[in-house]
Structure formats: structure tokens, C-alpha cells
Design an enzyme around this catalytic site. Sequence first.
Site, short mmCIF file in Angstrom:
data_model
loop_
_atom_site.label_atom_id
_atom_site.label_comp_id
_atom_site.label_asym_id
_atom_site.label_seq_id
_atom_site.Cartn_x
_atom_site.Cartn_y
_atom_site.Cartn_z
CB CYS A 51 -0.94 0.10 1.18
SG CYS A 51 -2.15 -1.21 1.24
CE LYS A 65 11.38 -3.61 -5.67
NZ LYS A 65 11.70 -4.91 -6.23
NE ARG A 96 4.63 1.48 0.12
CZ ARG A 96 5.59 1.17 0.98
NH1 ARG A 96 6.84 1.29 0.61
NH2 ARG A 96 5.32 0.77 2.19
CD1 TRP A 124 -0.37 -6.40 -3.12
CD2 TRP A 124 -0.74 -6.97 -1.00
NE1 TRP A 124 -0.14 -7.74 -3.00
CE2 TRP A 124 -0.36 -8.13 -1.71
CE3 TRP A 124 -1.02 -7.09 0.36
CZ2 TRP A 124 -0.25 -9.38 -1.12
CZ3 TRP A 124 -0.91 -8.34 0.96
CH2 TRP A 124 -0.52 -9.46 0.21
C1 G6P Z 1 8.61 -9.28 -2.00
C2 G6P Z 1 9.22 -8.80 -3.29
C3 G6P Z 1 10.50 -9.57 -3.57
C4 G6P Z 1 11.46 -9.45 -2.40
C5 G6P Z 1 10.80 -9.87 -1.08
C6 G6P Z 1 11.66 -9.47 0.10
O1 G6P Z 1 8.17 -10.59 -2.13
O2 G6P Z 1 8.29 -8.95 -4.36
O3 G6P Z 1 11.10 -9.04 -4.72
O4 G6P Z 1 12.56 -10.27 -2.64
O5 G6P Z 1 9.56 -9.18 -0.92
O6 G6P Z 1 11.75 -8.07 0.14
P1 G6P Z 1 12.95 -7.26 0.73
O7 G6P Z 1 12.60 -5.82 0.48
O8 G6P Z 1 12.98 -7.58 2.20
O9 G6P Z 1 14.18 -7.67 0.05
#
Ligand code: G6P
Length: 614
Positions: free
Chosen positions: A2, A609, A27, A75
Site C-alpha cells: 500500500c 514490493k 507497493r 494491496w
Molecule cells: C517481496 C518482493 C520480492 C522481495 C521480497 C523481500 O516478495 O516482491 O522481490 O525479494 O519481498 O523483500 P525485501 O525488500 O525484504 O528484500
Amino acid sequence: MCGIVGYIGNREAYPILIKGLKRLEYRGYDSAGVALINKAGAMNVYKAKGRVCDLEESVSSKDISGCIGIAHTRWATHGEPCQMNAHPHYSASGNLALIHNGIIENYAALKEKLKRKGYTFKSETDTEVLVQLIDYVRETKKLDLLTAVEIALRSVIGAYAIAVIDKNTPNQIIAARKSSPLVVGIGEGEFFLASDASPIVEYTDKVVYLDDEEIALISQGKELKVVNLHNVVITPEVKTVDLELGQLEKGGYPHFMLKEIFEQPSCLNDCMRGRVNTEANHVILSAIIDHKERLLSARRFIIVACGTSWHAGLIGKHLIESVCRIPVEVEYASEFRYRNPVIGENDVVIAISQSGETADTLAAVELAKRKGAFIYGICNAVGSSIPRNTHTGSYIHVGPEIGVASTKAFTGQVTVLAMLALCLAYEKKTIGEEEYLNLVHELASVPEKMERVLEMDTRIGQLSRIFTYAHNFLYLGRGFNYPVALEGALKLKEISYIHAEGYPAAEMKHGPIALIDAEMPVVVIATRNAMYEKVLSNIQEIKARKGKVIALVTEGDEEISRLADDVIELPRIVECFEPLITTIPLQLLAYHIAVCKGKDVDQPRNLAKSVTVE
Ligand code: G6P
């Protein structure tokens, strides 16, 4: 998850809010909404299912005037993605509008209480409960909005970044955070509010990152005021953001993901700048030098991370164990935080996170800290929650990553882990001078070798067309390349929705081999390293069952070229840094297959993300 934006000043708020939402779409993007107070004092709330562009279309003939407003891209957590559940939510009185990122865990109990007081609810969200609660506190106790927000938030359990506006006080926004990020931008006679600095940098570089349980009173024509939940005034620390607008644009590429794949050589140069010296004979990570004793005396390292960052952690384990001889465990942060792990003062926890905001990783850090471990963060987003909650750490410095599927952050994380391993090995003298020099030299050569791999983009694009038919893919690798197989499979799943599994090549015969037939593409990382002969046998086994083999091989390899259906030749590099090279064609393959299938690679369905919820 979000995205939140707010504006108060002398300009029209709507264009600023919409542009800001577009920057934060990574987000979440299942619905969007905006609340504006116009000059006549009316509050207009507009919401639409879908993307920010759907919201824009839906308001084309509406009153979107006003110099104060808040906006949200969602989201979904509580309640399906639909117009009714979209933010902003407003109070029964119609006076307050609120946007929220996070989860109110005790929302059901609060909702029951409010229902008994006569409140009714239009949506299924936890957020609507929050706005009604603030309204209830304010109305019953006849309080100003700031005090009502303070009192209401004291009874809330969970995570939140919120912004509230009241049509009766159209000169202020109240914003608060706990476990979800929130940034206030300070302009000339105007203020901005957002989940990260990206919607703000176009207007000002002066920002305040709110801390947990802080509330900002943002009033037009006044200084920013920050208090805690008990109304104690806090002096805000104004920081300067170092972010260029160009970093937030596609820069001529059709998608952020492709731009970010191609940026990797220059990103890794940025990541190594000042750390690997120009003669490429020494690596210094200041965090290691500053905490040398603590790190060298550690009983073991535990890496915690999620998603792609967890894959980087697996490579980190292999690197640290092989060159530093320190035992390393790698854990999903979401599992680690709930299993009462055996961990103490002699342990070092390395938290890896691109966003620095992943709720599970943050909770794992907090748990490990409570148990006395020393915490080292490896993050990309400067000033985010994880780096602020660790004892020390290293930024990966690859610039903002906007494509939801992580690419350059992964190679940045592996590069920092490689530098960390080399720096520690040097201090610990676990490798000889010659090996050390060779490894530093090899690491420094990665960006140039990556450039050569990127030249294969067109060929990989052509190759990908053949595979759009596939329903399943298998990715195989061994040793350092096993996590690369996992990451290649994850990339394909995330953006093309093709089911894909990553496996250690030798494990294939314990199950996945049953899936192999003439329809099944198998991507095998079969570079010339210690495992070459073993992987070659695995390829024979796949071909014997008529599987389609796409092999990543080292330049000049003839043996596998004869066996495989397609080969991608890669420059030679020392085995422990191969992941930095072998990952690139897998990113490109996933990208092109998704594009051929007509998928939205930058905003794949259901994903987001910066996962700020559990
Ligand atoms: C989500 C994203 C991934 C990422 C994961 C961990 O699933 O889509 O691309 O690897 O979160 O996120 P971070 O910001 O902790 O690396």
C-alpha cells in the site's frame, strides 16, 4: 504494501497526489483513491478498482480541486480488491477521511465495540474501523483531531502508517506510523507526505522520516510538529534525500525491470565504489572494520531474509563458509521469528532486505536483538526501518528498484556478501594472500563481464518465444548456482505465471525427474566448475527422457553444446562469483517470456514490493 501520499500547500493537490501514487504503485495496485477538500470546504472522496490510471479515468468529470488531499494505492489484506474496500475510508459523520498502510490486528474487537455504540460499516477493511474509532473518540470527548488520533492509536494493536484529514479543519493533515514507513517532505510553505521519498523528491529534498509511534501534525503555514502517542513533543530530524528524479523514470526502456537488469553493471560499480580499491587488490567494508572483534569472535552467523533476498542469503552462506570458515545458517525471516530460535550474544544475525521494510525481516531483527545477538543489515533503501534497527550494516547502493521482481538488488546483495566474506577472510587470515588477491580481482571484473552477458539480450529474447507455450519449467544448478536456480524459477513464476521449480541438480532424480517429458523445458546452469561433470550427467538424464535443455555454459564449451537444445555462453569467472553472471540470462529469459505472453512485468498480479504486512 500500500502506498500513501498527502499534500497540503498552495498548489492544486490532485496532480501531485496522482503522480505520487504512480511512483508508489510498486507497493500495491489493486485499487486507488483520493480525498480532497475544496475551497468551499467540501470533502470529495473518489475511489476506483484497479490501477491509478483507472482512478484518473473515473474522476475525469469530477471536482478534483483543492490544496489539501490524501491518496492511496492498495494491496488488499482485509477485504477483496473492490471500490468499496478502496481507501480513503471516511467516518460515519462524513467529516474524516483516512488512508492506511498496515494491518490493525484487533480490528474485529474494536469493530464490535463501535457497532454497539451505533456505528455502521460499509467495507470489510480494518482501516474503516480506525477512522470510525478516531471519529468516536473525538465526538464523545469533544477533542481536537490530534488528541483524538493519539488516544485512538493507543488502543490499536498492529501496524500502521496513516494520514487523516478533517473537512472542518482544512488546513491540516495528521499522520502517524508504527511498523510501516512514512516520510514528511518539507517544502516552501507546503508539505508532502508519502510511504517513501520517491513522490517527494521532485519538490523538495528536505524530509523527516517518522519513527514508530510518532504522530505528525502538518499544518499549512506552520512548522511541522511531531509528538508521540502521549503527546510528548519530539524534535524532528530533517534529513536531505539524495535521490535523482531520473532514477525513478524508465529512461527509455519499456519496463522498469528491463532498465534495472541493464543497470546492473553500473549498479555494481556503485556498490563496490570506495570498497574495492581501484587497483582491485583490497576490499574494505567499514562496518566490518568498525566491528571486527565482535564479528570475528562470533560463534556463527544467521542470515534472515525473505524472497529474493533469501536466495542472496543462500549464496552468502556458501561464500562466508568457504572463505571465512564461519558456520552460517540461512532462515526465512517469517519462520525464524515464530520458532523461539536458539540464539544468543555470540551470534551475528545478518538481515538482508532490499526495501528495509519487510515486516517479517524486521520482526526477526527485533527478536534477535532482544536475545542479545549482534545485527548486521544489508539493505538498499537508505533510512528505512531495518538499517535503523540494526547495530551496523552495509547499504548495497544500487539505487531505487521499482520493478516488483527484484533484479539489481539481488546482484547488489550478493556483491555486498562477497565483499563481506572477503573482508572477514582477510582479517581472519582464512585464505592466503594469493587467493585473496585473485578473488578481489575477479569480483572487480564482474561489471565488465555482466556487460558481455547483457549483449545476449536479443538472442535470449528470440529464444524465449519458443517457451511461451510451457506450463512448467525446471531450473537446475549446483553449489553456488543452486540458489541461482531458485532465483531463476522465482523470476519466471512471478512475472509470467508459469509454474517453475528450482532444484539442486542432483536432487532431480529424487522426484522432479518424473515430470520430464518432451514438453518440459529444463534450464541447467552447467558452467565449467568443480561440479561440471556431475551436471553433465544430469543433462544426459534429462535428454534420455526427451526433456528440452537450455544450458548456461562457459564460453567455448563444446560438450554440453552438443547435448543441449540451446546454450547460452557466459564469460568465465571464479566459481564463487558465478551467481553474479549466471543470474543475468535467467532474469532476461523470465522477462522476455513474460513480455511474449503479454504480462505486466512491472506489476505482476497479486504481488507487491515492500511487504510491510506479515
Ligand atoms: C517481496 C518482493 C520480492 C522481495 C521480497 C523481500 O516478495 O516482491 O522481490 O525479494 O519481498 O523483500 P525485501 O525488500 O525484504 O528484500
